[in-house]
Design a protein around this motif. Sequence first.
Motif, PDB file in Angstrom:
ATOM      1  N   THR A   1      21.427   4.867  73.278  1.00  0.00           N
ATOM      2  CA  THR A   1      22.334   3.852  72.755  1.00  0.00           C
ATOM      3  C   THR A   1      23.728   4.480  72.693  1.00  0.00           C
ATOM      4  O   THR A   1      23.876   5.702  72.835  1.00  0.00           O
ATOM      5  CB  THR A   1      21.946   3.391  71.327  1.00  0.00           C
ATOM      6  N   PRO A   2      24.770   3.679  72.460  1.00  0.00           N
ATOM      7  CA  PRO A   2      26.076   4.281  72.188  1.00  0.00           C
ATOM      8  C   PRO A   2      26.010   5.124  70.916  1.00  0.00           C
ATOM      9  O   PRO A   2      25.133   4.920  70.067  1.00  0.00           O
ATOM     10  CB  PRO A   2      26.996   3.062  71.997  1.00  0.00           C
ATOM     11  N   ASP A   3      26.942   6.044  70.769  1.00  0.00           N
ATOM     12  CA  ASP A   3      27.045   6.833  69.538  1.00  0.00           C
ATOM     13  C   ASP A   3      27.952   6.102  68.552  1.00  0.00           C
ATOM     14  O   ASP A   3      28.940   5.471  68.943  1.00  0.00           O
ATOM     15  CB  ASP A   3      27.630   8.213  69.832  1.00  0.00           C
ATOM     16  N   VAL A   4      27.606   6.197  67.275  1.00  0.00           N
ATOM     17  CA  VAL A   4      28.468   5.664  66.228  1.00  0.00           C
ATOM     18  C   VAL A   4      29.549   6.708  65.957  1.00  0.00           C
ATOM     19  O   VAL A   4      29.266   7.806  65.488  1.00  0.00           O
ATOM     20  CB  VAL A   4      27.677   5.368  64.941  1.00  0.00           C
ATOM     21  N   ILE A   5      30.781   6.365  66.276  1.00  0.00           N
ATOM     22  CA  ILE A   5      31.895   7.281  66.061  1.00  0.00           C
ATOM     23  C   ILE A   5      32.449   7.140  64.652  1.00  0.00           C
ATOM     24  O   ILE A   5      32.813   8.123  64.005  1.00  0.00           O
ATOM     25  CB  ILE A   5      32.998   7.023  67.107  1.00  0.00           C
ATOM     26  N   TYR A   6      32.472   5.896  64.174  1.00  0.00           N
ATOM     27  CA  TYR A   6      33.033   5.656  62.848  1.00  0.00           C
ATOM     28  C   TYR A   6      32.600   4.276  62.374  1.00  0.00           C
ATOM     29  O   TYR A   6      32.436   3.366  63.183  1.00  0.00           O
ATOM     30  CB  TYR A   6      34.566   5.731  62.909  1.00  0.00           C
ATOM     31  N   ARG A   7      32.429   4.120  61.083  1.00  0.00           N
ATOM     32  CA  ARG A   7      32.151   2.813  60.500  1.00  0.00           C
ATOM     33  C   ARG A   7      32.835   2.712  59.152  1.00  0.00           C
ATOM     34  O   ARG A   7      32.900   3.683  58.394  1.00  0.00           O
ATOM     35  CB  ARG A   7      30.647   2.577  60.355  1.00  0.00           C
TER      36      ARG A   7
ATOM     37  N   ASN B   1      41.621   3.601  73.922  1.00  0.00           N
ATOM     38  CA  ASN B   1      41.433   5.012  74.215  1.00  0.00           C
ATOM     39  C   ASN B   1      41.789   5.826  72.979  1.00  0.00           C
ATOM     40  O   ASN B   1      42.860   5.633  72.383  1.00  0.00           O
ATOM     41  CB  ASN B   1      42.308   5.450  75.392  1.00  0.00           C
ATOM     42  N   VAL B   2      40.912   6.703  72.591  1.00  0.00           N
ATOM     43  CA  VAL B   2      41.119   7.574  71.441  1.00  0.00           C
ATOM     44  C   VAL B   2      40.841   9.007  71.875  1.00  0.00           C
ATOM     45  O   VAL B   2      39.738   9.321  72.344  1.00  0.00           O
ATOM     46  CB  VAL B   2      40.192   7.183  70.268  1.00  0.00           C
ATOM     47  N   SER B   3      41.850   9.862  71.755  1.00  0.00           N
ATOM     48  CA  SER B   3      41.713  11.282  72.143  1.00  0.00           C
ATOM     49  C   SER B   3      41.166  11.423  73.561  1.00  0.00           C
ATOM     50  O   SER B   3      40.282  12.258  73.824  1.00  0.00           O
ATOM     51  CB  SER B   3      40.819  12.026  71.145  1.00  0.00           C
ATOM     52  N   GLY B   4      41.655  10.585  74.460  1.00  0.00           N
ATOM     53  CA  GLY B   4      41.284  10.694  75.861  1.00  0.00           C
ATOM     54  C   GLY B   4      39.959  10.083  76.232  1.00  0.00           C
ATOM     55  O   GLY B   4      39.501  10.236  77.360  1.00  0.00           O
ATOM     56  N   ARG B   5      39.312   9.387  75.321  1.00  0.00           N
ATOM     57  CA  ARG B   5      38.038   8.733  75.651  1.00  0.00           C
ATOM     58  C   ARG B   5      38.096   7.267  75.242  1.00  0.00           C
ATOM     59  O   ARG B   5      38.776   6.885  74.287  1.00  0.00           O
ATOM     60  CB  ARG B   5      36.865   9.425  74.977  1.00  0.00           C
ATOM     61  N   ARG B   6      37.349   6.469  75.968  1.00  0.00           N
ATOM     62  CA  ARG B   6      37.307   5.044  75.688  1.00  0.00           C
ATOM     63  C   ARG B   6      36.286   4.764  74.590  1.00  0.00           C
ATOM     64  O   ARG B   6      35.176   5.300  74.623  1.00  0.00           O
ATOM     65  CB  ARG B   6      36.912   4.290  76.962  1.00  0.00           C
ATOM     66  N   VAL B   7      36.667   3.949  73.625  1.00  0.00           N
ATOM     67  CA  VAL B   7      35.756   3.552  72.559  1.00  0.00           C
ATOM     68  C   VAL B   7      35.847   2.044  72.373  1.00  0.00           C
ATOM     69  O   VAL B   7      36.788   1.396  72.841  1.00  0.00           O
ATOM     70  CB  VAL B   7      36.069   4.271  71.220  1.00  0.00           C
ATOM     71  N   TRP B   8      34.853   1.500  71.687  1.00  0.00           N
ATOM     72  CA  TRP B   8      34.805   0.064  71.429  1.00  0.00           C
ATOM     73  C   TRP B   8      34.827  -0.173  69.930  1.00  0.00           C
ATOM     74  O   TRP B   8      34.048   0.414  69.180  1.00  0.00           O
ATOM     75  CB  TRP B   8      33.536  -0.546  72.035  1.00  0.00           C
TER      76      TRP B   8
END
Length: 287
Positions: A99-105, A35-42
């Motif tokens: 598709t999912p959004d790219v949050i960071y790479r 969880n990052v800033s209240g949202r789930r990420v992968w």
Amino acid sequence: MSDDTNKDQALSADDLASVLHGLASSPGRRITSINVSGRRVWIKRFDIEPLAFAKRLHWLVSPVLFPVFLRGSKPALGEAGVERECSKMAAFQAAGFQTPDVIYRSGATLILSDVSPVLTEQLAGASEQERRELLPVLFAALGRIHGAGLVHGRPHLRDISIREGKTFFFDFEEAPETTMPLADAQARDLWLVMLPVVAAEPDADQCRLFLRAWLDIAPVAAILALRRFLGFCRPVLGLARLVPVSLQGGDLRRFLGAARFLVAAISDMDSAIAANGHRAGSQQVKS
């Protein structure tokens, strides 16, 4: 998709600390959910699991495999894996697909937004009626993707989610269109989706409804490629009768089940080829 396109999505110091903590808490794990800033990420790492020997061997012998339908794409590891996934997601999004959004790479690490539950979970908890409503949505979406000239590459049910009528595709880790004609890669997409569906749905008439949802939209070339592959499957089905069921593993049973079903549905494919070809011709005349 270059790193520059993601600079506006850079994580805050607190978010980055959460990511680093998640990675430190799961060393050796290729995929981690936090969880990052209240949202789930992968978090996906493309530098964790060494490529299995069987996959390496498949890639090495792929150039000589026949039919081409059986060939595999070159493995993309590390930063190349991130680039392949991001490029495919960008192509899908540009064509209007979800598709999912790219949050960071960064390097061999990719962080994506959450689009769960995956279709395997949705189907596991669904009633028979709900399952038979979900699957046509999937097959129609796959047909639209192929109609747009795109290929998923490895559309397992765990790589798909359907939310509020929208179909999300993710885990774009294979690129068969780089080792075979586009139509064959699209037919391969359909085949891979059919494997678990035929195994789970005992009613052949229902499976034909799912297939028709793809046939009604799919390019004629992709349907023809599927028919060519089924021509290869026919003698295999004959030989399979000599193998006792008790000696057939799960993969072989799924292969034979999907092949038998699709061979029996060739008349549906022929009808779709005629109808879709006529429609395409009419559209060309109008344009």
